[in-house]
Design an enzyme around this catalytic site. Structure first.
Site, PDB file in Angstrom:
ATOM      1  N   LYS A  55       5.156 -45.044  12.283  1.00  0.00           N
ATOM      2  CA  LYS A  55       4.641 -44.699  10.959  1.00  0.00           C
ATOM      3  C   LYS A  55       3.415 -45.531  10.618  1.00  0.00           C
ATOM      4  O   LYS A  55       2.428 -45.027  10.071  1.00  0.00           O
ATOM      5  CB  LYS A  55       5.743 -44.900   9.921  1.00  0.00           C
ATOM      6  CG  LYS A  55       6.875 -43.877  10.061  1.00  0.00           C
ATOM      7  CD  LYS A  55       8.144 -44.297   9.366  1.00  0.00           C
ATOM      8  CE  LYS A  55       9.266 -43.314   9.670  1.00  0.00           C
ATOM      9  NZ  LYS A  55      10.582 -43.748   9.184  1.00  0.00           N
ATOM     10  N   GLN A  99      13.501 -47.815   5.671  1.00  0.00           N
ATOM     11  CA  GLN A  99      14.010 -47.278   6.930  1.00  0.00           C
ATOM     12  C   GLN A  99      15.537 -47.332   6.950  1.00  0.00           C
ATOM     13  O   GLN A  99      16.129 -48.375   6.671  1.00  0.00           O
ATOM     14  CB  GLN A  99      13.444 -48.075   8.114  1.00  0.00           C
ATOM     15  CG  GLN A  99      13.862 -47.547   9.468  1.00  0.00           C
ATOM     16  CD  GLN A  99      13.338 -46.148   9.743  1.00  0.00           C
ATOM     17  OE1 GLN A  99      12.186 -45.847   9.469  1.00  0.00           O
ATOM     18  NE2 GLN A  99      14.179 -45.290  10.293  1.00  0.00           N
ATOM     19  N   ASP A 122       9.438 -40.472   0.686  1.00  0.00           N
ATOM     20  CA  ASP A 122      10.413 -40.058   1.698  1.00  0.00           C
ATOM     21  C   ASP A 122      11.451 -39.107   1.113  1.00  0.00           C
ATOM     22  O   ASP A 122      12.308 -38.595   1.825  1.00  0.00           O
ATOM     23  CB  ASP A 122      11.099 -41.295   2.295  1.00  0.00           C
ATOM     24  CG  ASP A 122      11.762 -41.019   3.638  1.00  0.00           C
ATOM     25  OD1 ASP A 122      11.335 -40.075   4.338  1.00  0.00           O
ATOM     26  OD2 ASP A 122      12.700 -41.753   4.001  1.00  0.00           O
TER      27      ASP A 122
END
Length: 287
Positions: A55, A99, A122
């Site tokens: 990322k 994450q 996200d």
């Protein structure tokens, strides 16, 4: 023998990335703002570290700034929430990605909910779930959002079609169902307790496999001409494989995603796309 047309996720992802890079540059030129994604990694999971690194590399490639926060394996929920709150107050950070999975002592939902709605690129908060299901402006869960973009790129007519989603996770199966519903599909969500799963899949015009079991969906479950989206990514003896038994399924499907090279590239592409959009919104400009 493969007869289905392969859905090239890499190509579609490149198109999304090019649009993102252009938006990032326009934002810099218009108001001097560089879109910035903050990634938070808790613990030492090698796969998570690999994903975070990918990322960050993509951000650099497309002209976004990135902030990397690495926290110890013993981090508490309170400590993680404090760090996310700090990033939420930072005007130079436009998107925050935690994450997952996180270590077991952490309340993951509490950590997700600490992400401000305007920075949830996200698509993991309750607010984002709500906007996804109601079709309101917000940020989509990246993998389901990427799948919708793949279907659009290949001119798949979703309206009125029967879509079967196999899996009900909060970051894939459930939001996937919502996005398909918003496009006027008739959606059946299946899971580990579904009775007669093969018979349900055989009725599907669109199959989204997100169950996390290698080669779980059998070829003879697939209706002739169906669109098969494989969102699985499982370790196999010769590399990673999907949730669909690819070869026999591809003999019946009309369109099918390979693993790798199908859904995976789209997840990252949507993440950086939504970060660039969030930066523009927070700067108060339309780009």
């Amino acid at each position: 023998m493969t007869t289905a047309t392969l859905i090239d996720g890499k190509r579609v992802a490149q198109d999304v990335q090019q649009q993102t890079a252009a938006r990032v540059e326009k934002l810099k030129q218009a108001v001097g703002v560089t879109a910035c994604l903050a990634t938070v990694l808790v613990g030492e999971d090698p796969a998570s570290a690999k994903y975070v690194a990918a990322k960050r590399r993509l951000c650099e490639k497309l002209g976004l700034a990135s902030v990397f926060v690495k926290l110890d394996e013993t981090t508490t929920t309170e400590q993680l929430v404090d760090k996310i709150n700090e990033l939420g107050r930072d005007a130079n950070v436009h998107g925050i990605l935690l994450q997952h999975p996180v270590p077991k002592q952490i309340d993951e939902r509490a950590a997700f909910e600490a992400i401000p709605a305007q920075k949830d690129v996200d698509g993991v908060t309750f607010h984002s779930f709500g906007t996804m299901f109601y079709g309101l402006p917000g940020y989509e869960s990246c993998t389901p959002g990427g799948i919708i973009r793949l279907l659009d790129a290949y001119d798949v007519d979703i309206r009125g079609k029967h879509a079967v989603v196999i899996g009900r996770s909060a970051i894939l199966g459930k939001p996937m169902a919502g996005l398909l519903l918003n496009r006027d599909a008739t959606v059946t969500v299946c899971h580990s307790r579904t009775v007669d799963l093969p018979e349900l899949v055989k009725q599907a015009d669109i199959v989204v496999a997100a169950v996390g079991k290698p080669a779980f969906v059998q070829g003879d479950w697939i209706k002739d001409g169906a669109v098969v989206i494989d969102a699985g990514f499982n370790p196999g003896p010769k590399g990673n494989i999907g949730d669909v038994d690819f070869e026999p399924a591809s003999e019946r499907a009309g369109l099918i995603t390979p693993v790798p090279g199908g859904v995976g590239p789209m997840t990252l592409a949507v993440l950086v796309e939504q970060t660039s959009i969030a930066a523009a919104r927070q700067a108060g400009v339309e780009i």
